[in-house]
Design a protein around this motif. Sequence first.
Motif, PDB file in Angstrom:
ATOM      1  N   ARG A  89       0.817  -1.217   0.000  1.00  0.00           N
ATOM      2  CA  ARG A  89       0.000   0.000   0.000  1.00  0.00           C
ATOM      3  C   ARG A  89       0.848   1.264   0.000  1.00  0.00           C
ATOM      4  NH1 ARG A  89      -4.868  -1.051   4.405  1.00  0.00           N
ATOM      5  NH2 ARG A  89      -5.690  -2.990   3.506  1.00  0.00           N
ATOM      6  N   GLY A  90       2.146   1.117   0.140  1.00  0.00           N
ATOM      7  CA  GLY A  90       3.010   2.275   0.192  1.00  0.00           C
ATOM      8  C   GLY A  90       2.925   3.035   1.496  1.00  0.00           C
ATOM      9  N   VAL A  91       2.528   2.347   2.564  1.00  0.00           N
ATOM     10  CA  VAL A  91       2.420   2.967   3.883  1.00  0.00           C
ATOM     11  C   VAL A  91       3.803   3.017   4.515  1.00  0.00           C
ATOM     12  CG1 VAL A  91       1.404   2.787   6.180  1.00  0.00           C
ATOM     13  CG2 VAL A  91       0.070   2.125   4.166  1.00  0.00           C
ATOM     14  N   LEU A  92       4.194   4.213   4.974  1.00  0.00           N
ATOM     15  CA  LEU A  92       5.540   4.386   5.507  1.00  0.00           C
ATOM     16  C   LEU A  92       5.605   4.235   7.025  1.00  0.00           C
ATOM     17  CD1 LEU A  92       6.670   7.467   3.382  1.00  0.00           C
ATOM     18  CD2 LEU A  92       7.090   5.025   2.937  1.00  0.00           C
ATOM     19  N   ALA A  93       4.489   4.025   7.659  1.00  0.00           N
ATOM     20  CA  ALA A  93       4.466   3.912   9.116  1.00  0.00           C
ATOM     21  C   ALA A  93       5.324   2.730   9.581  1.00  0.00           C
ATOM     22  CB  ALA A  93       3.036   3.747   9.609  1.00  0.00           C
ATOM     23  N   SER A  94       5.978   2.921  10.717  1.00  0.00           N
ATOM     24  CA  SER A  94       6.841   1.882  11.260  1.00  0.00           C
ATOM     25  C   SER A  94       6.017   0.832  11.999  1.00  0.00           C
ATOM     26  CB  SER A  94       7.860   2.508  12.223  1.00  0.00           C
ATOM     27  OG  SER A  94       8.637   1.513  12.840  1.00  0.00           O
ATOM     28  N   VAL A  95       6.306  -0.431  11.718  1.00  0.00           N
ATOM     29  CA  VAL A  95       5.646  -1.532  12.404  1.00  0.00           C
ATOM     30  C   VAL A  95       6.372  -1.800  13.716  1.00  0.00           C
ATOM     31  CG1 VAL A  95       4.973  -3.964  12.286  1.00  0.00           C
ATOM     32  CG2 VAL A  95       4.905  -2.543  10.221  1.00  0.00           C
ATOM     33  N   GLY A  96       5.618  -2.064  14.771  1.00  0.00           N
ATOM     34  CA  GLY A  96       6.213  -2.354  16.062  1.00  0.00           C
ATOM     35  C   GLY A  96       6.735  -3.776  16.138  1.00  0.00           C
ATOM     36  N   THR A  97       7.139  -4.156  17.316  1.00  0.00           N
ATOM     37  CA  THR A  97       7.684  -5.498  17.539  1.00  0.00           C
ATOM     38  C   THR A  97       6.792  -6.263  18.506  1.00  0.00           C
ATOM     39  OG1 THR A  97       9.047  -4.779  19.415  1.00  0.00           O
ATOM     40  CG2 THR A  97      10.033  -4.655  17.203  1.00  0.00           C
ATOM     41  N   ILE A  98       6.930  -7.587  18.474  1.00  0.00           N
ATOM     42  CA  ILE A  98       6.250  -8.457  19.430  1.00  0.00           C
ATOM     43  C   ILE A  98       7.294  -9.375  20.052  1.00  0.00           C
ATOM     44  CG2 ILE A  98       4.521 -10.254  19.791  1.00  0.00           C
ATOM     45  CD1 ILE A  98       2.987  -9.155  17.400  1.00  0.00           C
ATOM     46  N   THR A  99       7.384  -9.354  21.369  1.00  0.00           N
ATOM     47  CA  THR A  99       8.303 -10.227  22.092  1.00  0.00           C
ATOM     48  C   THR A  99       7.484 -11.252  22.867  1.00  0.00           C
ATOM     49  OG1 THR A  99       9.885  -8.415  22.362  1.00  0.00           O
ATOM     50  CG2 THR A  99      10.178 -10.334  23.778  1.00  0.00           C
ATOM     51  N   PRO A 100       7.362 -12.487  22.354  1.00  0.00           N
ATOM     52  CA  PRO A 100       6.625 -13.520  23.086  1.00  0.00           C
ATOM     53  C   PRO A 100       7.429 -13.971  24.310  1.00  0.00           C
ATOM     54  CG  PRO A 100       6.799 -14.038  20.736  1.00  0.00           C
ATOM     55  CD  PRO A 100       7.802 -12.964  21.039  1.00  0.00           C
ATOM     56  N   LEU A 101       6.726 -14.191  25.413  1.00  0.00           N
ATOM     57  CA  LEU A 101       7.404 -14.559  26.653  1.00  0.00           C
ATOM     58  C   LEU A 101       6.500 -15.433  27.507  1.00  0.00           C
ATOM     59  CD1 LEU A 101      10.011 -13.943  28.373  1.00  0.00           C
ATOM     60  CD2 LEU A 101       8.643 -12.172  29.481  1.00  0.00           C
ATOM     61  N   GLU A 102       7.070 -16.492  28.052  1.00  0.00           N
ATOM     62  CA  GLU A 102       6.315 -17.332  28.983  1.00  0.00           C
ATOM     63  C   GLU A 102       6.194 -16.604  30.318  1.00  0.00           C
ATOM     64  OE1 GLU A 102       6.447 -21.708  31.195  1.00  0.00           O
ATOM     65  OE2 GLU A 102       8.120 -21.058  29.920  1.00  0.00           O
ATOM     66  N   LEU A 103       4.977 -16.520  30.828  1.00  0.00           N
ATOM     67  CA  LEU A 103       4.748 -15.838  32.095  1.00  0.00           C
ATOM     68  C   LEU A 103       3.580 -16.512  32.809  1.00  0.00           C
ATOM     69  CD1 LEU A 103       5.861 -13.326  33.636  1.00  0.00           C
ATOM     70  CD2 LEU A 103       3.959 -12.047  32.681  1.00  0.00           C
ATOM     71  N   ASP A 104       3.866 -17.124  33.940  1.00  0.00           N
ATOM     72  CA  ASP A 104       2.862 -17.840  34.718  1.00  0.00           C
ATOM     73  C   ASP A 104       2.461 -16.981  35.913  1.00  0.00           C
ATOM     74  OD1 ASP A 104       1.337 -19.590  36.255  1.00  0.00           O
ATOM     75  OD2 ASP A 104       2.526 -21.332  35.695  1.00  0.00           O
ATOM     76  N   TRP A 105       1.198 -16.618  36.011  1.00  0.00           N
ATOM     77  CA  TRP A 105       0.734 -15.725  37.076  1.00  0.00           C
ATOM     78  C   TRP A 105       0.933 -16.313  38.464  1.00  0.00           C
ATOM     79  CZ3 TRP A 105      -4.710 -15.342  34.473  1.00  0.00           C
ATOM     80  CH2 TRP A 105      -4.563 -14.765  33.205  1.00  0.00           C
ATOM     81  N   ILE A 106       0.995 -17.621  38.559  1.00  0.00           N
ATOM     82  CA  ILE A 106       1.136 -18.250  39.871  1.00  0.00           C
ATOM     83  C   ILE A 106       2.410 -17.778  40.561  1.00  0.00           C
ATOM     84  CG2 ILE A 106       1.337 -20.453  41.093  1.00  0.00           C
ATOM     85  CD1 ILE A 106      -1.416 -19.871  39.870  1.00  0.00           C
TER      86      ILE A 106
END
Length: 238
Positions: A89-106
């Motif tokens: 589409r010619g969109v110049l906006a910057s895409v963010g990042t995703i950092t997957p992480l294991e996190l157990d609330w217990i």
Amino acid sequence: MKTGTTGTTLWLGAQILATYLSDTLPPSSSVERKRRCLDLGSGVGYLPLCLAAWGWDVIATDIEPVVSTVLTPNAAEGLDVIRREMARRGVLASVGTITPLELDWINYVAADTTPPSDLPDPLRGDYLDLIITTDTLYAPSLTQPLWSTLTHFSNLSRSRHPKGKAPELLLALENRDPGMIAQALDVGRAMGWILKRVPDTRVQKGVEKAGWGWGRAEWEGVEVWKGRLEKLDVKARA
């Protein structure tokens, strides 16, 4: 915590919160510091992908095997699709990042204690602008661990903010059991959370702007709540 359908299903709360966020969030500029979000219970990664498409950096958390078998591959493939579509589409906006992480609330079940030092620190030395969680108030046994986790990372983020500001919380849920939900929200309030429900009329505005053609009946029972932690736990890790 055990896995089942909770990490592999796209629930209605996440979809409705996405429409609300799309209508209310400020963009995250690539020139300035990118805004950062922590998502508790990311599941299939729908909300992290929405936020990344809007330029946010997201720490997306869940438990195993959801993280390795669902969340991580979905995040990688989804980001690739987003980047290719923006380029098309010619969109110049910057895409963010995703950092997957294991996190157990217990691990955070006692809000007044510091979790073990070997637990992962998803903030990576920086502060958060936003914490989100959707469809996570569904079992009484998980209520205290969830609020303890939210409290810990809110305090940790505030300790790293230059002005000592706690991140905003956005919580979406399907209110199938009003009594249980009321009790769950009271647990959060007792731990120092200031909670306010977003009016349905305001949520509907975002749903309409999304262009899905959904009326109010399509998301009956879904509630969006805003919150911020006002009671500082001095024992939170710095």
